[in-house]
Design a protein around this motif. Structure first.
Motif, short mmCIF file in Angstrom:
data_model
loop_
_atom_site.label_atom_id
_atom_site.label_comp_id
_atom_site.label_asym_id
_atom_site.label_seq_id
_atom_site.Cartn_x
_atom_site.Cartn_y
_atom_site.Cartn_z
N ALA A 117 0.66 -1.32 -0.19
CA ALA A 117 0.01 -0.02 0.15
C ALA A 117 0.75 0.99 -0.01
O ALA A 117 0.42 2.24 -0.73
N ALA A 118 2.05 1.25 0.52
CA ALA A 118 2.84 2.34 0.71
C ALA A 118 3.43 2.49 -0.64
O ALA A 118 3.98 3.47 -0.96
N ALA A 119 3.95 1.53 -1.22
CA ALA A 119 4.66 1.55 -2.26
C ALA A 119 3.96 1.99 -3.88
O ALA A 119 4.31 2.65 -4.53
N THR A 120 2.29 2.06 -3.42
CA THR A 120 1.51 2.21 -4.72
C THR A 120 0.67 3.46 -4.29
O THR A 120 -0.22 3.78 -4.96
N ASP A 121 1.01 3.87 -3.00
CA ASP A 121 0.07 5.09 -2.38
C ASP A 121 -1.19 4.62 -2.34
O ASP A 121 -2.28 5.51 -2.43
N GLY A 122 -1.55 3.51 -2.00
CA GLY A 122 -3.11 2.68 -1.82
C GLY A 122 -3.63 2.40 -3.13
O GLY A 122 -4.83 2.18 -3.05
N ASP A 123 -2.98 2.70 -4.16
CA ASP A 123 -3.80 2.39 -5.81
C ASP A 123 -3.33 1.17 -6.20
O ASP A 123 -2.23 0.93 -6.44
N THR A 124 -4.32 0.11 -6.06
CA THR A 124 -4.31 -1.24 -6.29
C THR A 124 -4.25 -1.37 -8.03
O THR A 124 -4.02 -2.41 -8.31
N ALA A 125 -4.45 -0.15 -8.63
CA ALA A 125 -4.37 -0.32 -10.09
C ALA A 125 -3.00 0.39 -10.68
O ALA A 125 -2.68 0.25 -11.69
N ARG A 126 -2.12 0.77 -9.71
CA ARG A 126 -1.03 1.27 -10.00
C ARG A 126 0.12 0.33 -10.20
O ARG A 126 -0.05 -0.67 -9.74
N PRO A 127 0.76 0.36 -11.52
CA PRO A 127 1.72 -0.69 -11.86
C PRO A 127 2.92 -1.08 -10.65
O PRO A 127 3.32 0.09 -10.16
N ILE A 128 2.90 -2.31 -10.38
CA ILE A 128 3.83 -2.74 -9.26
C ILE A 128 4.79 -3.74 -9.81
O ILE A 128 4.21 -4.45 -10.38
N VAL A 129 6.13 -3.70 -9.40
CA VAL A 129 6.91 -4.76 -10.17
C VAL A 129 7.64 -5.33 -8.80
O VAL A 129 8.41 -4.56 -8.01
N LEU A 130 7.49 -6.74 -8.88
CA LEU A 130 7.97 -7.21 -7.47
C LEU A 130 9.29 -8.19 -7.99
O LEU A 130 9.32 -8.64 -9.22
N PHE A 131 10.26 -8.16 -7.21
CA PHE A 131 11.69 -8.84 -7.64
C PHE A 131 12.49 -9.09 -6.49
O PHE A 131 12.38 -8.74 -5.50
N CYS A 132 13.58 -9.94 -6.66
CA CYS A 132 14.35 -10.58 -5.80
C CYS A 132 15.86 -10.78 -6.68
O CYS A 132 16.38 -9.44 -6.93
N GLN A 133 16.18 -11.86 -6.74
CA GLN A 133 17.25 -12.19 -7.54
C GLN A 133 16.98 -13.26 -8.49
O GLN A 133 15.85 -13.63 -8.57
N ARG A 134 17.84 -13.41 -9.52
CA ARG A 134 17.29 -14.41 -10.65
C ARG A 134 17.36 -15.91 -9.58
O ARG A 134 18.15 -15.97 -8.68
N ASN A 135 16.37 -16.77 -10.13
CA ASN A 135 16.28 -18.16 -9.73
C ASN A 135 16.03 -17.98 -8.21
O ASN A 135 16.57 -18.80 -7.21
#
Length: 179
Positions: A117-135
């Motif tokens: 919610a903080a990352a998107t300013d509470g906008d569930t329609a805002r594009p969000i990219v989730l990542f970590c490392q490869r594999n």
């Protein structure tokens, strides 16, 4: 002898590509062996390459890093100073460590929910990219959870910081987001 060696090599080449294929997408969350090959996609999310992730980043999409934070070793003698290993991430990414495990404690689920919610300013329609490392299944699990929480423009970046760095894109020192 050469013929047998050539035939064996040819057989290996015919079989090997199937062995190298991405594993199938599971129905639930990955619960173990998190550092292993991931599926090629995540149903409901858009799987992105480094070039696509960079475009989303330049356009202002929310980026969330879910790389785990190693715990203080239990074998350290009392009074020993423990410093977390440094973690470099994509600039402007919110680091929500330990939120990509397959099973989350209720407080970790809340941490993820509030962090998204903080990352998107509470906008569930805002594009969000989730990542970590490869594999790393952590980002796959976290992206699946974002979908379950109602986020509608979820992007999964399976190459994560490895792919970002290999492309010569900037990384910055990250600190975990406050709970």
């Amino acid at each position: 002898m050469r013929w047998a060696l050539a035939a064996g090599l040819a057989a290996l080449l015919l079989v090997a590509p199937a062995a190298w294929a991405a594993p199938p997408e599971p129905d639930g969350y990955r619960l173990e062996d998190f550092r292993s090959p991931t599926p090629a996609a995540l149903a409901g999310a858009v799987t992105v390459t480094t070039a696509q992730a960079e475009r989303l980043w330049r356009e202002g999409a929310a980026f969330v890093d879910v790389l785990p934070r190693p715990p203080r070793p239990t074998t350290l003698p009392p009074g020993t100073i423990w410093r977390d290993p440094p973690h470099d991430s994509i600039p402007r990414a919110l680091w929500l460590p330990n939120t990509g495990f397959g099973a989350l404690a209720p407080q970790t689920e809340d941490y993820l929910r509030h962090g998204l919610a903080a990352a998107t300013d509470g906008d569930t329609a805002r594009p969000i990219v989730l990542f970590c490392q490869r594999n790393c299944w952590m980002s796959w699990n976290a992206a699946k959870r974002a979908l379950a929480l109602g986020y509608r423009d979820v992007h999964w970046y399976p190459d994560g910081t490895d792919g970002w760095a290999e492309a010569g894109l900037p990384l910055v020192r990250a600190e975990p987001a406050a709970p």
